[in-house]
Design an enzyme around this catalytic site. Sequence first.
Site, PDB file in Angstrom:
ATOM      1  N   GLU A 147      16.354 -23.266  15.763  1.00  0.00           N
ATOM      2  CA  GLU A 147      17.140 -22.037  15.587  1.00  0.00           C
ATOM      3  C   GLU A 147      17.814 -21.741  16.910  1.00  0.00           C
ATOM      4  OE1 GLU A 147      15.506 -18.489  13.757  1.00  0.00           O
ATOM      5  OE2 GLU A 147      14.166 -19.709  12.514  1.00  0.00           O
ATOM      6  N   GLU A 196       7.853 -19.666  13.655  1.00  0.00           N
ATOM      7  CA  GLU A 196       7.632 -18.631  14.678  1.00  0.00           C
ATOM      8  C   GLU A 196       6.252 -17.988  14.565  1.00  0.00           C
ATOM      9  OE1 GLU A 196      10.967 -15.890  14.863  1.00  0.00           O
ATOM     10  OE2 GLU A 196      12.270 -17.465  15.623  1.00  0.00           O
TER      11      GLU A 196
HETATM   12  O1  AHR Z   1      17.552 -16.473  11.808  1.00  0.00           O
HETATM   13  C1  AHR Z   1      17.043 -15.178  11.636  1.00  0.00           C
HETATM   14  C2  AHR Z   1      15.574 -15.071  11.987  1.00  0.00           C
HETATM   15  O2  AHR Z   1      15.419 -15.284  13.364  1.00  0.00           O
HETATM   16  C3  AHR Z   1      14.641 -16.076  11.352  1.00  0.00           C
HETATM   17  O3  AHR Z   1      14.201 -15.689  10.111  1.00  0.00           O
HETATM   18  C4  AHR Z   1      13.494 -16.116  12.321  1.00  0.00           C
HETATM   19  O4  AHR Z   1      12.832 -17.356  12.327  1.00  0.00           O
HETATM   20  C5  AHR Z   1      14.123 -15.759  13.654  1.00  0.00           C
HETATM   21  O5  AHR Z   1      13.407 -14.793  14.326  1.00  0.00           O
END
Ligand code: AHR
Length: 511
Positions: free
Chosen positions: A292, A173
């Site tokens: 994610e 990110e």
């Molecule tokens: O999964 C929780 C968080 O969400 C992670 O650390 C990050 O990559 C995202 O913003």
Amino acid sequence: MLTCHVTLDPAFIIAPVERRLFGSFIEHMGRCVYGGVFEPNHPESDPDGLRRDVVDLTKELGITVVRYPGGNFVSGYRWEDGVGPAAERPVRLDLAWRSIETNAFGLAEFMTWCERANVEPMMAINLGTRGIQEACDLVEYANHPGGTYWSDLRAEHGHPKPYAIKLWCLGNEMDGSWQIGHKDAGAYGTLATECAKAMRLVDPTIRLVLCGSSSAAMPTFGSWETTALDYAFDYVDYISLHSYFEPIGDDVASYLASAHGMDSFIDGVIATADHIAAKKHSPRKLQLSFDEWNVWYTQRFAGRNNAEWESAPRLIEDEYTVRDAVVVGNLLMTLLRHADRIGIACLAQLVNVIAPIRAEPDEPAWRQTTFYPFALTARYAQGDVLRLEIDTPRYETKQYGGVPLTDVVATRDAHSGAVAIFAVNRSQTESTLLQVAFGGLSGVHVVEHITYGGDHPAATNNQSQPMLAVPQASEVENRNPEDCTVTLPPESWNLIRLSTASTNFGRGGGI
Ligand code: AHR
């Protein structure tokens, strides 16, 4: 009652079911590692401190690949802290989650865990506070056979055989201002490209994931991908997407259509990647890594700004409802439908932290509601994803405009003839009669219809009643030689399984 029609045709194939779509994510965050996968004092733990009950549930969930060690955590992480004799490892501040990191769990423990859980590792490197050299050192430590400083150190640490890690994420990110060492797209694109080139010099067999946007809502979404890919397109194998969904206020109608939002996000990234390919005169269809995704009630998370420093604090241990499970099941259907372009996907995260598996000290691990649609999909989505035309009524949502009331995805394994139909009814009030026409399939037998949802959308499982809300066997209204009909209750996720005559239709393999 609402009605929905679909026709299955085994010749209309989107792509084979990519097993890496059933991935997950373990971050050094909250109780995902410490108190999740790793808890030396737990009665269920093995001599390495790994919880056997969590490993068993990971297998039952059908997880194939696991991303590690972060997440935001990785952008301040020194991987060297987590290798070698555990007693000599430094205790550090983890700035991402304002936590104390003991480093009792690191690369070796993760790799042992992957072996026990039978999953493929996917490593993220730190491109926040670190860069090319540290990334190359890690690839050398993990993958080089021996005879060099880092590979010999691995052997000294008890692992003469290389770990042979294939999948590597170029940071996490990096578009987000919250990220330690956040960069603009140009700076990130340059660094990621140089890093990719150098890491491939250490091990040319690795596959690399470039950071895309951390959500479609980022103001830089689109331009970030364009710029970063302009630099890195020829040096990476995937671009990442991250997305978390939650109900906004009482807008359940939009929440139930979350998969529609995910779908648009995917289409946008594909369009951008293909634009860069065209600009570079490349025939390559870049793959996507949705590394994610989940439901996350971000509005309930106050952040950690003034919190006490502690090790493994309880962070975002959201308890999921059956409605959340319906949404998660539908998100996974969307990923399947894009199996031609999505090469990896990771449900974030695996244990305790916004997770399908929950684990408490001294207690057996248990399954959240979201566990079920994921596990059933991972188990029964086999063979190829079929291209479907879905004839369904639509409804209006505040967030996405008009969306289909029913969503359907189907897979078929040409070798066994097994068909799995995944269907979601997004109506909050009405059942839907789903008519499935068998089209070009022969010898069809309806094996079962499983439903999750219908009554009690707010029901949850919990530590004391872990099996309160589980999927149920359901009726099949009509079984005919040419079709069948099943009722999809309001707000439900469904699995309809068929057996059919096995063929290798469309694959050139004969019977
Ligand atoms: O999964 C929780 C968080 O969400 C992670 O650390 C990050 O990559 C995202 O913003």
